[in-house]
Design a protein around this motif. Structure first.
Motif, PDB file in Angstrom:
ATOM      1  N   VAL A 179      -2.716   3.851  -4.518  1.00 26.09           N
ATOM      2  CA  VAL A 179      -3.615   4.397  -5.486  1.00 26.09           C
ATOM      3  C   VAL A 179      -5.070   4.631  -5.111  1.00 26.09           C
ATOM      4  CG1 VAL A 179      -2.579   3.179  -7.616  1.00 26.09           C
ATOM      5  CG2 VAL A 179      -4.035   1.802  -6.149  1.00 26.09           C
ATOM      6  N   GLY A 180      -5.538   4.083  -3.810  1.00 27.72           N
ATOM      7  CA  GLY A 180      -6.787   4.300  -3.146  1.00 27.72           C
ATOM      8  C   GLY A 180      -7.975   4.017  -4.185  1.00 27.72           C
ATOM      9  N   VAL A 203     -18.113  -8.177  -6.063  1.00 24.14           N
ATOM     10  CA  VAL A 203     -17.259  -7.880  -4.844  1.00 24.14           C
ATOM     11  C   VAL A 203     -16.629  -6.558  -4.863  1.00 24.14           C
ATOM     12  CG1 VAL A 203     -17.085 -10.217  -3.969  1.00 24.14           C
ATOM     13  CG2 VAL A 203     -15.447  -8.995  -5.547  1.00 24.14           C
ATOM     14  N   ALA A 204     -16.310  -5.677  -4.078  1.00 25.41           N
ATOM     15  CA  ALA A 204     -15.260  -4.531  -4.038  1.00 25.41           C
ATOM     16  C   ALA A 204     -14.174  -4.994  -3.439  1.00 25.41           C
ATOM     17  CB  ALA A 204     -16.106  -3.546  -3.279  1.00 25.41           C
ATOM     18  N   ALA A 205     -12.798  -4.741  -4.063  1.00 24.45           N
ATOM     19  CA  ALA A 205     -11.549  -4.801  -3.589  1.00 24.45           C
ATOM     20  C   ALA A 205     -11.253  -3.583  -3.491  1.00 24.45           C
ATOM     21  CB  ALA A 205     -10.817  -5.704  -4.740  1.00 24.45           C
ATOM     22  N   ASN A 206     -11.125  -3.009  -2.139  1.00 25.75           N
ATOM     23  CA  ASN A 206     -10.834  -1.617  -1.815  1.00 25.75           C
ATOM     24  C   ASN A 206      -9.294  -1.572  -1.502  1.00 25.75           C
ATOM     25  OD1 ASN A 206     -10.400   0.684  -0.422  1.00 25.75           O
ATOM     26  ND2 ASN A 206     -12.893   0.501   0.261  1.00 25.75           N
ATOM     27  N   MET A 207      -8.441  -0.749  -2.433  1.00 16.65           N
ATOM     28  CA  MET A 207      -7.437  -0.544  -2.347  1.00 16.65           C
ATOM     29  C   MET A 207      -6.610   0.204  -1.043  1.00 16.65           C
ATOM     30  SD  MET A 207      -5.863  -2.471  -4.855  1.00 16.65           S
ATOM     31  CE  MET A 207      -7.566  -3.452  -4.263  1.00 16.65           C
ATOM     32  N   CYS A 208      -7.548   0.602  -0.365  1.00 16.60           N
ATOM     33  CA  CYS A 208      -7.271   1.308   0.965  1.00 16.60           C
ATOM     34  C   CYS A 208      -6.964   0.269   2.274  1.00 16.60           C
ATOM     35  CB  CYS A 208      -8.333   2.253   1.366  1.00 16.60           C
ATOM     36  SG  CYS A 208      -8.406   3.833   0.350  1.00 16.60           S
ATOM     37  N   VAL A 222     -20.602   5.480  -0.816  1.00 14.81           N
ATOM     38  CA  VAL A 222     -20.932   4.138   0.034  1.00 14.81           C
ATOM     39  C   VAL A 222     -19.760   3.263  -0.185  1.00 14.81           C
ATOM     40  CG1 VAL A 222     -22.057   3.101  -2.282  1.00 14.81           C
ATOM     41  CG2 VAL A 222     -22.637   2.589   0.085  1.00 14.81           C
ATOM     42  N   LEU A 223     -18.720   3.668  -1.212  1.00 18.77           N
ATOM     43  CA  LEU A 223     -17.587   2.705  -1.477  1.00 18.77           C
ATOM     44  C   LEU A 223     -16.405   2.889  -0.763  1.00 18.77           C
ATOM     45  CD1 LEU A 223     -17.984   2.376  -5.414  1.00 18.77           C
ATOM     46  CD2 LEU A 223     -18.500   0.606  -3.576  1.00 18.77           C
ATOM     47  N   ARG A 224     -16.463   4.015   0.205  1.00 21.30           N
ATOM     48  CA  ARG A 224     -15.219   4.464   0.723  1.00 21.30           C
ATOM     49  C   ARG A 224     -14.471   3.448   1.639  1.00 21.30           C
ATOM     50  NH1 ARG A 224     -17.987   9.841   3.387  1.00 21.30           N
ATOM     51  NH2 ARG A 224     -17.899  11.077   1.564  1.00 21.30           N
ATOM     52  N   ASP A 225     -15.551   2.668   2.338  1.00 19.41           N
ATOM     53  CA  ASP A 225     -14.794   1.689   3.140  1.00 19.41           C
ATOM     54  C   ASP A 225     -15.396   0.374   3.059  1.00 19.41           C
ATOM     55  OD1 ASP A 225     -13.400   3.690   5.065  1.00 19.41           O
ATOM     56  OD2 ASP A 225     -15.720   4.184   5.610  1.00 19.41           O
ATOM     57  N   VAL A 226     -15.973  -0.025   1.948  1.00 18.35           N
ATOM     58  CA  VAL A 226     -16.645  -1.380   1.531  1.00 18.35           C
ATOM     59  C   VAL A 226     -15.670  -2.289   1.093  1.00 18.35           C
ATOM     60  CG1 VAL A 226     -17.334  -0.679  -0.626  1.00 18.35           C
ATOM     61  CG2 VAL A 226     -18.777  -2.432   0.713  1.00 18.35           C
ATOM     62  N   ARG A 227     -15.581  -3.388   1.457  1.00 17.34           N
ATOM     63  CA  ARG A 227     -14.818  -4.560   0.792  1.00 17.34           C
ATOM     64  C   ARG A 227     -15.585  -5.585   0.891  1.00 17.34           C
ATOM     65  NH1 ARG A 227     -13.788  -1.988   5.908  1.00 17.34           N
ATOM     66  NH2 ARG A 227     -12.653  -3.674   7.112  1.00 17.34           N
ATOM     67  N   ILE A 243       0.945  -1.030   0.009  1.00 21.13           N
ATOM     68  CA  ILE A 243      -0.091  -0.038  -0.112  1.00 21.13           C
ATOM     69  C   ILE A 243       0.718   1.273  -0.033  1.00 21.13           C
ATOM     70  CG2 ILE A 243      -1.563   1.397   1.411  1.00 21.13           C
ATOM     71  CD1 ILE A 243      -2.935  -1.295   2.193  1.00 21.13           C
ATOM     72  N   ARG A 244       2.038   1.067   0.693  1.00 27.53           N
ATOM     73  CA  ARG A 244       2.834   2.344   0.854  1.00 27.53           C
ATOM     74  C   ARG A 244       3.488   2.643  -0.398  1.00 27.53           C
ATOM     75  NH1 ARG A 244       4.179   0.546   5.996  1.00 27.53           N
ATOM     76  NH2 ARG A 244       5.890  -0.784   5.244  1.00 27.53           N
TER      77      ARG A 244
END
Length: 350
Positions: free
Chosen positions: A82-83, A112-117, A145-150, A77-78
């Protein structure tokens, strides 16, 4: 002159050896995950592929994956901040994932949502996947709504999930023949459909405790050019103790490291924008809190593997005048996997 098609890159079997082929695929998806095959690639009868389309504010990809492990840890992530959120429809295949502390299984026909955060550790079977890559700017403006979802976006068998899967299948069918002028229309349709379908889903209630962190992150992104931006100013702004603030950013590489990465990414994007072609690199760097050109060059080389001037040269003339879509590369000297990486890192530039 006839309108050109929507820009596209593909990595398909037959161009190099199987081992080299997977290495190219792995390089192309590097901004997202570290992929490791769990089968002998050299002996596979059917190799994976990827077709990627640049729709302006979104990327669309069709991929066939082999049995593999995909990881995104704190270090990844570091290095690849990309976020984005990858909204994926599994046409076939699936697997098991541990994603930001949440365990879930992906099944055929699942969305599904793959959240890069968040950190990710997934083992996938042979899979055929359709993906929309959504950058943070679109999420903040249209899809909070996608900010934190995974994980799964819709309940199993839900009509909303079926409708969205049908939309992605339709995109796969029509994008090869779509014109560049179609890109904004298709992008708006995708964003509007997601916003409508997800408004009925309770996808973020479990993430309410992360509200303060998200507020701090938005504050940082809005003040990247402030030379006083740092732990002291953030504590004063949000009424936090230094201990609380540092604990909050511990998994993100620390406050200072996080701010530096956001500044680097913003500077990277600005250097790629057509409107900044005639501006001095140093002036752009000042906009995002960098005052030492030599130090900036070292940081760029370490973070992106390219100098600021190389980023500008690589971007070249790949945007149309209105900045809504990419042109095919012409003389950039970058390989297709490198161009895909560049697309991913620049996605969301205004």
């Amino acid at each position: 002159m006839a309108d050109q098609g929507i820009p596209r890159f593909s990595i398909v079997p037959g161009e190099v050896t199987p081992v080299e082929h997977f290495a190219r695929l792995r390089q192309a998806v590097e901004p997202y995950v570290d992929s490791t095959p769990l089968r002998d690639v050299s002996r596979m009868p059917e190799l994976p592929f990827i077709h990627q389309y640049h729709m302006g504010r979104l990327l669309f990809a069709e991929t066939r994956m082999i049995h593999q492990r995909s990881r995104r840890d704190a270090g990844w992530i570091r290095r690849n901040d990309v976020g984005h959120v990858l909204v994926q429809a599994f046409i076939t295949g699936g697997g098991a994932s541990l994603h930001g502390g949440r365990e879930y299984r992906t099944v055929p026909n699942g969305i599904v949502a793959a959240n890069m955060c968040f950190e990710l550790d997934a083992v996938l079977t042979d899979s055929h996947i359709l993906t929309l890559v959504v950058p943070p700017e679109v999420i903040e403006e249209h899809l909070p709504v996608l900010r934190d979802v995974r994980g799964p976006l819709f309940a199993p068998g839900a009509a909303a999930g079926k409708v969205f899967a049908d939309f992605l299948i339709s995109l796969r069918r029509h994008l090869p023949d779509a014109s560049r002028a179609d890109a904004p229309v298709l992008t708006d349709a995708a964003i509007g459909l997601m916003a409508s379908l997800l408004s009925k889903e309770d996808t973020s209630s479990a993430e309410a405790s992360r509200g303060v962190l998200m507020a701090v992150q938005r504050h940082i992104d809005q003040r990247l050019g402030d030379f006083d931006l740092g732990a002291d100013s953030l504590c004063a702004e949000f009424g936090l103790s230094r201990t609380s603030l540092f604990r909050m950013f511990e998994e993100l590489g620390g406050v200072r490291g996080y701010i530096q990465r956001r500044r680097l990414m913003a500077c990277f994007r600005a250097l790629s924008e057509p409107r900044n072609r005639t501006r001095r690199i140093f002036d752009i760097a000042l906009d995002y809190g960098f005052s030492n050109p030599s130090h900036l060059s070292v940081l760029f080389r370490s973070h992106f593997g390219m100098s600021p001037s190389e980023v500008r040269e690589a971007a070249g003339d790949q945007f149309t005048q209105d900045g809504t879509a990419w042109r095919p590369p012409d003389g950039t000297g970058l390989s297709i996997p490198e161009q895909m990486r560049l697309w991913s890192r620049q996605l969301g530039s205004s």
